[in-house]
Design an enzyme around this catalytic site. Sequence first.
Site, PDB file in Angstrom:
ATOM      1  N   LYS A  80       0.827  -0.927   0.259  1.00 10.82           N
ATOM      2  CA  LYS A  80       0.105   0.364  -0.086  1.00 10.82           C
ATOM      3  C   LYS A  80       1.195   0.718   0.345  1.00 10.82           C
ATOM      4  O   LYS A  80       2.276   0.707   0.656  1.00 10.82           O
ATOM      5  CB  LYS A  80      -1.281  -0.199   1.118  1.00 10.82           C
ATOM      6  CG  LYS A  80      -0.284   0.086   3.130  1.00 10.82           C
ATOM      7  CD  LYS A  80       0.708   1.379   3.297  1.00 10.82           C
ATOM      8  CE  LYS A  80       0.705   1.021   4.171  1.00 10.82           C
ATOM      9  NZ  LYS A  80       1.659   1.880   4.897  1.00 10.82           N
ATOM     10  N   ASP A 125      -1.424  -1.704  10.417  1.00  8.84           N
ATOM     11  CA  ASP A 125      -2.287  -1.701   9.175  1.00  8.84           C
ATOM     12  C   ASP A 125      -2.246  -2.876   8.129  1.00  8.84           C
ATOM     13  O   ASP A 125      -3.213  -2.871   7.806  1.00  8.84           O
ATOM     14  CB  ASP A 125      -0.891  -1.034   8.550  1.00  8.84           C
ATOM     15  CG  ASP A 125       0.009  -1.025   8.352  1.00  8.84           C
ATOM     16  OD1 ASP A 125       0.489  -2.431   8.824  1.00  8.84           O
ATOM     17  OD2 ASP A 125       1.400  -0.842   7.154  1.00  8.84           O
TER      18      ASP A 125
HETATM   19  O1  C5P Z   1       1.548  -1.692  15.117  1.00  3.62           O
HETATM   20  P1  C5P Z   1       3.282  -2.119  14.325  1.00  3.62           P
HETATM   21  O2  C5P Z   1       3.354  -2.953  14.564  1.00  3.62           O
HETATM   22  O3  C5P Z   1       2.268  -1.351  12.967  1.00  3.62           O
HETATM   23  O4  C5P Z   1       3.450  -0.346  15.222  1.00  3.62           O
HETATM   24  C1  C5P Z   1       4.897  -0.397  14.834  1.00  3.62           C
HETATM   25  C2  C5P Z   1       4.963   1.043  16.019  1.00  3.62           C
HETATM   26  O5  C5P Z   1       4.761   1.809  15.890  1.00  3.62           O
HETATM   27  C3  C5P Z   1       3.872   0.487  17.222  1.00  3.62           C
HETATM   28  O6  C5P Z   1       5.269   0.008  18.763  1.00  3.62           O
HETATM   29  C4  C5P Z   1       4.092   1.729  17.835  1.00  3.62           C
HETATM   30  O7  C5P Z   1       5.818   2.890  19.143  1.00  3.62           O
HETATM   31  C5  C5P Z   1       4.244   2.754  16.752  1.00  3.62           C
HETATM   32  N1  C5P Z   1       2.788   3.408  16.067  1.00  3.62           N
HETATM   33  C6  C5P Z   1       2.336   4.676  16.470  1.00  3.62           C
HETATM   34  N2  C5P Z   1       1.422   4.871  16.155  1.00  3.62           N
HETATM   35  C7  C5P Z   1       0.077   4.273  15.497  1.00  3.62           C
HETATM   36  C8  C5P Z   1       1.033   2.706  15.158  1.00  3.62           C
HETATM   37  C9  C5P Z   1       2.575   2.667  14.682  1.00  3.62           C
HETATM   38  O8  C5P Z   1       3.130   5.193  17.902  1.00  3.62           O
HETATM   39  N3  C5P Z   1      -0.702   4.128  15.070  1.00  3.62           N
END
Ligand code: C5P
Length: 275
Positions: A12, A139
């Site tokens: 994406k 995502d």
């Molecule tokens: O959820 P994901 O593994 O993609 O996120 C990785 C890191 O990115 C999370 O641990 C967080 O620190 C940060 N994050 C965030 N806010 C979001 C998505 C991700 O702070 N909406």
Amino acid sequence: MSLSMVVKAHCKINIGLRVVRRREDGYHELQTIMYPVRELYDVISVEAIEGSDVEFEGRGIVVDCPVEKNLVVRAARLMQQRYSTRGVRITLDKRVPFGAGLGGGSADATAVISAMNDIFALGIDRPTLASLAAELGSDTPFFVYDTPQYCTGRGEIMEPVDVDLRGKWLVVAKPQEGVSTAEAYSGVRPAVPESDLRELVAHPVDKWQESIVNDFEAHILESHPRIAQIKQSLLDAGAEYAAMSGSGSAVFGIFDQQPALNLSADTFIHIEQID
Ligand code: C5P
């Protein structure tokens, strides 16, 4: 249904990304539009095997991550825990660069969840698939729906949005350096945007550059001049809109015509006409 499947897990781009506020759980509240990139994908084969192992084989781009932490393995283990499925052998042919903000790993995880749903005829509905995917990332649920979505919350709350780019040319370009999610969030200053991204995206694409913002760009482009350079090259080549995707380091450009690009040989480049 056969007990094996080969699926394409395409990535994406983010059209606009606003970081609205930091939440108590450490995540950030976002407003972004996720748009599927149809022709840039990883190829994943999932096959049921006897016993309960999750076997993994990686090909293509080498991911610097222990097997047990690989999102496809975690996705398979999650499905086994919840639905007591047999083991699987997963082959991941990685073509989507990582550390790019293209959601490649998330797409892979969701593809494995969906493939296991089909292979084992589990009959899980889409909202449940999305909430399973949400346990593995922010995502990941997008890839269950796979059409343009306005995403809020930590990225997992979605509403379909009409973004018509048919006939346009999409270029995705990434320098060798990546950007970690941690780096992207650590430098961002959350703020409530004054405008509604859904309204901005309804304007013609050649109006987007002056209004649609990725909040990570300000600091990432400053600390990674190579990314800024690639974005500028896309604009110089005639992009109607160019921006970083998600937390970077990939940049994309939307063109009215097939562009002639002048990017250095070590840049990853993907071009497709959107249909
Ligand atoms: O959820 P994901 O593994 O993609 O996120 C990785 C890191 O990115 C999370 O641990 C967080 O620190 C940060 N994050 C965030 N806010 C979001 C998505 C991700 O702070 N909406």
